[in-house]
Motif scaffolding. Sequence first.
Motif, PDB file in Angstrom:
ATOM      1  N   MET A   1       0.824  -1.180   0.000  1.00  0.00           N
ATOM      2  CA  MET A   1       0.000   0.000   0.000  1.00  0.00           C
ATOM      3  C   MET A   1       0.866   1.240   0.000  1.00  0.00           C
ATOM      4  SD  MET A   1      -3.084  -1.070   2.408  1.00  0.00           S
ATOM      5  CE  MET A   1      -3.819  -2.663   2.137  1.00  0.00           C
ATOM      6  N   THR A   2       0.346   2.292  -0.546  1.00  0.00           N
ATOM      7  CA  THR A   2       1.121   3.502  -0.684  1.00  0.00           C
ATOM      8  C   THR A   2       0.620   4.559   0.266  1.00  0.00           C
ATOM      9  OG1 THR A   2       1.387   2.994  -3.012  1.00  0.00           O
ATOM     10  CG2 THR A   2       1.917   5.213  -2.332  1.00  0.00           C
ATOM     11  N   ALA A   3       1.535   5.207   0.989  1.00  0.00           N
ATOM     12  CA  ALA A   3       1.129   6.262   1.919  1.00  0.00           C
ATOM     13  C   ALA A   3       0.713   7.490   1.142  1.00  0.00           C
ATOM     14  CB  ALA A   3       2.283   6.595   2.849  1.00  0.00           C
ATOM     15  N   LYS A   4      -0.380   8.087   1.547  1.00  0.00           N
ATOM     16  CA  LYS A   4      -0.816   9.321   0.913  1.00  0.00           C
ATOM     17  C   LYS A   4      -1.134  10.302   2.018  1.00  0.00           C
ATOM     18  CE  LYS A   4      -4.581  11.472  -1.546  1.00  0.00           C
ATOM     19  NZ  LYS A   4      -4.952  12.289  -0.389  1.00  0.00           N
ATOM     20  N   GLY A   5      -0.332  11.342   2.124  1.00  0.00           N
ATOM     21  CA  GLY A   5      -0.575  12.330   3.152  1.00  0.00           C
ATOM     22  C   GLY A   5      -0.500  11.693   4.525  1.00  0.00           C
ATOM     23  N   ALA A   6      -1.499  12.016   5.358  1.00  0.00           N
ATOM     24  CA  ALA A   6      -1.489  11.571   6.738  1.00  0.00           C
ATOM     25  C   ALA A   6      -2.167  10.234   6.928  1.00  0.00           C
ATOM     26  CB  ALA A   6      -2.175  12.615   7.618  1.00  0.00           C
ATOM     27  N   ALA A   7      -2.665   9.642   5.869  1.00  0.00           N
ATOM     28  CA  ALA A   7      -3.368   8.371   6.015  1.00  0.00           C
ATOM     29  C   ALA A   7      -2.908   7.419   4.951  1.00  0.00           C
ATOM     30  CB  ALA A   7      -4.871   8.580   5.905  1.00  0.00           C
ATOM     31  N   MET A   8      -3.100   6.141   5.217  1.00  0.00           N
ATOM     32  CA  MET A   8      -2.743   5.163   4.220  1.00  0.00           C
ATOM     33  C   MET A   8      -3.882   4.982   3.249  1.00  0.00           C
ATOM     34  SD  MET A   8       0.257   4.217   4.667  1.00  0.00           S
ATOM     35  CE  MET A   8       0.314   2.788   3.618  1.00  0.00           C
ATOM     36  N   LYS A   9      -3.603   5.270   1.975  1.00  0.00           N
ATOM     37  CA  LYS A   9      -4.537   4.988   0.904  1.00  0.00           C
ATOM     38  C   LYS A   9      -3.766   4.362  -0.223  1.00  0.00           C
ATOM     39  CE  LYS A   9      -8.125   8.470   1.274  1.00  0.00           C
ATOM     40  NZ  LYS A   9      -8.867   9.463   0.513  1.00  0.00           N
ATOM     41  N   THR A  11      -3.006   4.424  -4.093  1.00  0.00           N
ATOM     42  CA  THR A  11      -3.061   5.476  -5.078  1.00  0.00           C
ATOM     43  C   THR A  11      -3.152   4.900  -6.473  1.00  0.00           C
ATOM     44  OG1 THR A  11      -0.684   5.474  -5.231  1.00  0.00           O
ATOM     45  CG2 THR A  11      -1.651   7.056  -3.728  1.00  0.00           C
ATOM     46  N   PRO A  12      -3.821   5.628  -7.376  1.00  0.00           N
ATOM     47  CA  PRO A  12      -5.009   6.411  -7.127  1.00  0.00           C
ATOM     48  C   PRO A  12      -6.237   5.530  -6.995  1.00  0.00           C
ATOM     49  CG  PRO A  12      -3.861   7.204  -9.091  1.00  0.00           C
ATOM     50  CD  PRO A  12      -3.184   5.947  -8.624  1.00  0.00           C
ATOM     51  N   ALA A  13      -6.304   4.345  -7.625  1.00  0.00           N
ATOM     52  CA  ALA A  13      -7.571   3.631  -7.539  1.00  0.00           C
ATOM     53  C   ALA A  13      -7.708   2.855  -6.276  1.00  0.00           C
ATOM     54  CB  ALA A  13      -7.742   2.697  -8.710  1.00  0.00           C
ATOM     55  N   ILE A  14      -6.645   2.479  -5.680  1.00  0.00           N
ATOM     56  CA  ILE A  14      -6.775   1.826  -4.391  1.00  0.00           C
ATOM     57  C   ILE A  14      -6.657   2.903  -3.376  1.00  0.00           C
ATOM     58  CG2 ILE A  14      -5.771   0.118  -2.889  1.00  0.00           C
ATOM     59  CD1 ILE A  14      -6.275  -1.499  -5.011  1.00  0.00           C
ATOM     60  N   VAL A  15      -6.933   4.061  -3.802  1.00  0.00           N
ATOM     61  CA  VAL A  15      -6.797   5.154  -2.906  1.00  0.00           C
ATOM     62  C   VAL A  15      -7.931   5.157  -1.925  1.00  0.00           C
ATOM     63  CG1 VAL A  15      -6.432   7.609  -2.809  1.00  0.00           C
ATOM     64  CG2 VAL A  15      -5.917   6.405  -4.838  1.00  0.00           C
ATOM     65  N   ALA A  16      -8.768   4.171  -1.872  1.00  0.00           N
ATOM     66  CA  ALA A  16      -9.755   4.142  -0.812  1.00  0.00           C
ATOM     67  C   ALA A  16      -9.011   3.903   0.459  1.00  0.00           C
ATOM     68  CB  ALA A  16     -10.749   3.044  -1.021  1.00  0.00           C
ATOM     69  N   VAL A  17      -9.661   4.198   1.528  1.00  0.00           N
ATOM     70  CA  VAL A  17      -9.000   4.325   2.801  1.00  0.00           C
ATOM     71  C   VAL A  17      -8.336   3.079   3.316  1.00  0.00           C
ATOM     72  CG1 VAL A  17      -9.478   5.064   5.101  1.00  0.00           C
ATOM     73  CG2 VAL A  17     -11.048   5.574   3.289  1.00  0.00           C
ATOM     74  N   LEU A  18      -7.172   3.266   3.884  1.00  0.00           N
ATOM     75  CA  LEU A  18      -6.742   2.313   4.901  1.00  0.00           C
ATOM     76  C   LEU A  18      -6.556   3.204   6.105  1.00  0.00           C
ATOM     77  CD1 LEU A  18      -6.159  -0.470   5.637  1.00  0.00           C
ATOM     78  CD2 LEU A  18      -3.792  -0.116   5.087  1.00  0.00           C
ATOM     79  N   SER A 129     -11.050  -3.079   6.333  1.00  0.00           N
ATOM     80  CA  SER A 129     -11.235  -4.429   5.782  1.00  0.00           C
ATOM     81  C   SER A 129     -12.093  -4.430   4.522  1.00  0.00           C
ATOM     82  CB  SER A 129     -11.871  -5.349   6.838  1.00  0.00           C
ATOM     83  OG  SER A 129     -10.973  -5.568   7.902  1.00  0.00           O
ATOM     84  N   PHE A 130     -12.569  -3.282   4.127  1.00  0.00           N
ATOM     85  CA  PHE A 130     -13.386  -3.124   2.923  1.00  0.00           C
ATOM     86  C   PHE A 130     -12.644  -3.703   1.718  1.00  0.00           C
ATOM     87  CE2 PHE A 130     -15.056  -0.176  -0.480  1.00  0.00           C
ATOM     88  CZ  PHE A 130     -16.376  -0.609  -0.439  1.00  0.00           C
ATOM     89  N   PRO A 131     -13.321  -4.443   0.841  1.00  0.00           N
ATOM     90  CA  PRO A 131     -12.625  -5.186  -0.221  1.00  0.00           C
ATOM     91  C   PRO A 131     -11.761  -4.344  -1.155  1.00  0.00           C
ATOM     92  CG  PRO A 131     -15.027  -5.231  -0.532  1.00  0.00           C
ATOM     93  CD  PRO A 131     -14.773  -4.749   0.855  1.00  0.00           C
ATOM     94  N   LEU A 132     -12.111  -3.097  -1.383  1.00  0.00           N
ATOM     95  CA  LEU A 132     -11.291  -2.286  -2.276  1.00  0.00           C
ATOM     96  C   LEU A 132      -9.985  -1.837  -1.626  1.00  0.00           C
ATOM     97  CD1 LEU A 132     -13.889  -0.070  -4.188  1.00  0.00           C
ATOM     98  CD2 LEU A 132     -12.844  -2.235  -4.870  1.00  0.00           C
ATOM     99  N   ASN A 133      -9.806  -2.129  -0.345  1.00  0.00           N
ATOM    100  CA  ASN A 133      -8.552  -1.813   0.333  1.00  0.00           C
ATOM    101  C   ASN A 133      -7.588  -2.992   0.363  1.00  0.00           C
ATOM    102  OD1 ASN A 133      -9.344   0.778   0.900  1.00  0.00           O
ATOM    103  ND2 ASN A 133     -10.046   0.329   2.959  1.00  0.00           N
ATOM    104  N   GLU A 134      -7.975  -4.091  -0.230  1.00  0.00           N
ATOM    105  CA  GLU A 134      -7.120  -5.265  -0.229  1.00  0.00           C
ATOM    106  C   GLU A 134      -5.965  -5.112  -1.216  1.00  0.00           C
ATOM    107  OE1 GLU A 134      -9.777  -8.403  -1.176  1.00  0.00           O
ATOM    108  OE2 GLU A 134     -10.713  -8.458   0.818  1.00  0.00           O
ATOM    109  N   GLU A 135      -4.942  -5.945  -1.045  1.00  0.00           N
ATOM    110  CA  GLU A 135      -3.783  -5.898  -1.951  1.00  0.00           C
ATOM    111  C   GLU A 135      -4.194  -6.207  -3.386  1.00  0.00           C
ATOM    112  OE1 GLU A 135      -0.771  -4.958  -1.366  1.00  0.00           O
ATOM    113  OE2 GLU A 135      -1.014  -4.642   0.785  1.00  0.00           O
ATOM    114  N   THR A 136      -5.138  -7.118  -3.536  1.00  0.00           N
ATOM    115  CA  THR A 136      -5.713  -7.403  -4.848  1.00  0.00           C
ATOM    116  C   THR A 136      -7.226  -7.198  -4.732  1.00  0.00           C
ATOM    117  OG1 THR A 136      -5.824  -9.764  -4.294  1.00  0.00           O
ATOM    118  CG2 THR A 136      -3.905  -9.009  -5.547  1.00  0.00           C
ATOM    119  N   PRO A 137      -7.691  -5.976  -4.863  1.00  0.00           N
ATOM    120  CA  PRO A 137      -9.106  -5.678  -4.634  1.00  0.00           C
ATOM    121  C   PRO A 137     -10.025  -6.479  -5.554  1.00  0.00           C
ATOM    122  CG  PRO A 137      -7.980  -3.838  -5.695  1.00  0.00           C
ATOM    123  CD  PRO A 137      -6.931  -4.786  -5.265  1.00  0.00           C
ATOM    124  N   CYS A 138     -10.877  -7.257  -4.938  1.00  0.00           N
ATOM    125  CA  CYS A 138     -11.807  -8.125  -5.681  1.00  0.00           C
ATOM    126  C   CYS A 138     -11.064  -9.064  -6.628  1.00  0.00           C
ATOM    127  CB  CYS A 138     -12.825  -7.289  -6.454  1.00  0.00           C
ATOM    128  SG  CYS A 138     -13.943  -6.340  -5.397  1.00  0.00           S
TER     129      CYS A 138
END
Length: 284
Positions: A1-9, A11-18, A129-138
């Motif tokens: 996962m790639t750090a974005k700013g102050a939170a882990m998201k 980038t860009p499509a897996i940019v949903a929250v971690l 734990s949301f599926p789009l935050n997984e290493e291989t989303p869906c």
Amino acid sequence: MTAKGAAMKRTPAIVAVLASFVVFAGCSSPQGTSPTTASSAPASVSSPLSLVVIGDSIPYNSQQDCPSCRGFVTQYADALAKATGREVTLKNRSTHTGATVPDLLADLPGLQAELTTADAIIVGIAHNSFPLNEETPCGSPVDRLSGVIKDWSKVDQACATASVKTYRPMYDELFATVAGWRTGKPTILRTINRYNDWVGSEQLTLTPEQAVKTVVLQDAWNTMLCESAEASGFTCIDVYHAFNGADGSKPSADLLAADYTHPSQRGNDEIARLLAAKGFAPLG
């Protein structure tokens, strides 16, 4: 996962929250306070009420995520004190470590003592734990450089159904365990569901079709989470539709901070309002 700013998201499509993997120096205690703080209330001979909060960085309210923000947890503690006329001791044990549902389950034994004696409990563990935050989303590969989901065709109802099947037993265990520790004792039990921080993100630039796919996953995820919580006596606060509208497709916009992951001050205010709107029974 790639750090974005102050939170882990991602980038860009897996940019949903971690929400949120980085632990900042000076932020070991949420909301800029000591781990235990007291909310003022009218003088009372009764002992203080204990409000314990567990979960990820959404209730944590790091000042790096939302500078100078007053988190919804602190606001709820004040509202509880006002409603009951009693002092409220707040113990915010949420973490800024990218905590997932399995992580919180593993941490429960260490939280048992405080949860067992808590008069009010908020669980906020809807995001990571949301599926789009997984290493291989869906099951889709991700571009290593951009973080973009390569195969959005895999983001569908089948993926939503699979994630619900995987995580429902974990949420059942979590909520049942916490509620079980307070069996027979008057307790406020609350949890929050997951707002959509994909639609409207300037970093994601989703197509309309991709945005709809995120809603399919959000709908299934939040239905599962709330049904699990309610089965154990929790009240599930519907942050999702408050932030994203009746169909879940409205951008969260200024309800989120600059990282488009964590609540802004307006977002914190809204979550606090939603919590208070559910009342304070059986305590007040």
